[in-house]
Design a protein around this motif. Sequence first.
Motif, short mmCIF file in Angstrom:
data_model
loop_
_atom_site.label_atom_id
_atom_site.label_comp_id
_atom_site.label_asym_id
_atom_site.label_seq_id
_atom_site.Cartn_x
_atom_site.Cartn_y
_atom_site.Cartn_z
N UNK A 297 40.51 22.61 59.76
CA UNK A 297 41.84 22.80 59.98
C UNK A 297 42.27 24.21 59.32
N UNK A 298 43.24 24.79 59.48
CA UNK A 298 44.24 24.27 60.68
C UNK A 298 43.80 24.66 62.30
N UNK A 299 42.28 25.46 62.41
CA UNK A 299 42.03 25.66 63.65
C UNK A 299 41.80 24.63 64.67
N UNK A 300 41.67 23.32 63.93
CA UNK A 300 41.46 22.19 64.78
C UNK A 300 42.62 21.91 65.77
N UNK A 301 43.83 22.42 65.59
CA UNK A 301 44.95 22.41 66.41
C UNK A 301 45.08 23.32 67.49
N UNK A 302 45.12 22.99 68.72
CA UNK A 302 45.27 23.86 69.93
C UNK A 302 46.53 24.85 69.67
N UNK A 303 47.47 24.22 69.14
CA UNK A 303 48.72 24.68 68.94
C UNK A 303 48.60 26.30 68.11
N UNK A 304 47.91 25.86 66.93
CA UNK A 304 47.78 26.92 65.91
C UNK A 304 46.81 28.12 66.59
N UNK A 305 46.03 27.71 67.62
CA UNK A 305 45.01 28.63 68.16
C UNK A 305 45.80 29.50 69.22
N UNK A 306 46.64 28.69 69.83
CA UNK A 306 47.62 29.39 70.91
C UNK A 306 48.58 30.31 69.90
N UNK A 307 49.04 30.17 69.05
CA UNK A 307 50.06 30.75 68.29
C UNK A 307 49.42 31.96 67.93
N UNK A 355 54.91 33.03 65.74
CA UNK A 355 55.64 32.68 64.25
C UNK A 355 56.22 31.04 64.53
N UNK A 356 57.09 31.04 65.48
CA UNK A 356 57.58 29.82 65.56
C UNK A 356 56.76 28.49 66.05
N UNK A 357 55.55 29.02 66.70
CA UNK A 357 54.76 28.05 66.97
C UNK A 357 53.95 27.39 65.80
N UNK A 358 53.63 28.48 65.00
CA UNK A 358 52.83 28.08 63.67
C UNK A 358 53.72 27.06 62.76
N UNK A 359 54.89 27.50 62.80
CA UNK A 359 55.99 26.66 61.97
C UNK A 359 55.99 25.36 62.73
N UNK A 360 56.24 25.28 63.96
CA UNK A 360 56.30 23.97 64.74
C UNK A 360 54.97 22.99 64.35
N UNK A 361 53.87 23.83 64.23
CA UNK A 361 52.64 23.07 63.84
C UNK A 361 52.23 22.75 62.21
N UNK A 362 53.36 23.18 61.39
CA UNK A 362 53.44 22.99 60.27
C UNK A 362 52.46 23.77 59.24
N UNK A 363 52.39 24.95 59.64
CA UNK A 363 51.51 25.89 59.11
C UNK A 363 52.23 27.08 58.56
N UNK A 364 51.78 27.33 57.32
CA UNK A 364 52.62 28.33 56.78
C UNK A 364 51.69 29.06 55.49
N UNK A 365 51.86 30.42 55.29
CA UNK A 365 51.14 30.92 54.15
C UNK A 365 49.76 30.88 54.55
#
Length: 530
Positions: A297-307, A355-365
């Motif tokens: 995690x968080x690279x197990x989420x395709x949204x994070x990788x796409x972002x 940046x918006x996609x990361x926030x949508x995936x619940x990833x920050x800092x």
Amino acid sequence: MSFTTKMATGFVLAALGASAASAQSLVYCSEGSPEGFDPALYTSGTTFDASSHPIYDHLTEFKVGTTEVVPGLAESWEVSDDGKTVTFKLRQGVKFHSNDQFTPTRDFNADDVIFSFERQGDSENPYNKVSGGTWEYFSSMSMPELVERIEKVDDYTVVFHLTRPEAPFIANMAMDFGSIVSKEYADAMLEAGTPEMLNQAPIGTGPFKFQAYQKDAVIRYVRNDEYFGDKAKVESLIFAITPDASVRFQKVQAGECHVMAYPNPADVQAMKAAEDIVVMEQEGLNVGYLAYNTKVAPYDDPKVRKALNMAIDKQSIIDVVFQGSGQIAKNPIPPTMWSYNDAIEDDQYDPEAAKAMLEEAGVSDLNMKIWAMPVQRPYNPNARRMAELMQEDFSKIGVNVEIVSYEWGEYLERSKAEDRDGAVLLGWTGDNGDPDNFLAVLLGCDGVGAANRAQWCNEEFDAKLQEAKVLSNQEERAKLYEEAQVIFKEQAPWATIAHSVVYMPMRPEVEGYVVHPLGGHIFNRVGLSQ
């Protein structure tokens, strides 16, 4: 001269200078030290250049300069109608090399073929665990599941019994992991309690015999005058290990090296303009990429990788790192390869959307590591600089990057870990001209923990690869690979970065060098004019 021979640095440099002046010695400025000399244990082109190509032969070979498969240690082969039985007729009268520890008592035969492959797949073989070997190619290519058994019909007939048809099988036998080693030598070293000598003092049937190695300095070979094929044109071959590309260039200009690997892109135009340098070039069958660890995690989420992919300014990387010698990659295979899906659209560079996609995936800092290779490769001439550009790009979306690196062999080994943090810069040059060699080896489920540095196992993607393997019709296979590339792009286990042009600078007296599309540096047909 044995593997353990020591040479003072001053003597080495003096010898290189003298050798460069001789038409009987060819000096190659290589980019790094090999991990070892048993090519089945490794996947690095640096290692293959120093081992598989000069020292060993394979059942089949690639005609230099092409992906055409031609006879090697096998004079001929026959595939059964169902594609599950492959019979090789072996060449007779082929001699193995000798060294201070070993002199062969027989010619190459079927026992050597069976040993060369069984040691990789049979856990009971005493050599299976030697050198901590993971037999990365063998496992990543599904060979343990593919090869049911290998049968010796007689000394010069070997039959591979497969569990299914395998379209690229004959071409795969020409790959580096298929280098044929001496069973007699292996048995002798095992009895002597030194099985590691197969990897340290190699014995093959190839055009050059290994003579000596000093880590990070020099490798020496002498011509094999008993070679069954065309004899090497020079009496000796020397690898002058020179990690710095600028120093390699200086050595070629000074006549200390005849050929060099991987010039700095910024130096290419000056090389082309120089009267005492010839620059050969060819579009590379390669891809450079950033592989996320999809098991962590968080690279197990395709949204994070796409972002993260959308945050990378790939054009800037092409401009700064490749300086005109590369093109943006959108797929995991190069555009010169059949089945390339040109209809796929690349991830757009869009930091705000990322940046918006990361926030949508619940990833920050997010704090992440980017691994940067310590050596130049054809698909990445400056990994450190590339990592710095990515570090800057990711900072714009609130991601803090730490750049890490290790010595090349350690880098390759550590980056296979399934719990590795962050993303690793790597790449690939095709081994056999088949899409399977990219898609299955680098992204298939069997490659997890080995060549699949993304640790990505997608059942739908893998199913298409497995289906394509058993088909003989290239058009049907291409359709499946095109569909697999769509899944890859949606799931984004990598950020695909670049495909590069390969440049080979050399002295004007070098004759017969051919830029190999599969990336290897092969010198058995290279000579020097007087």
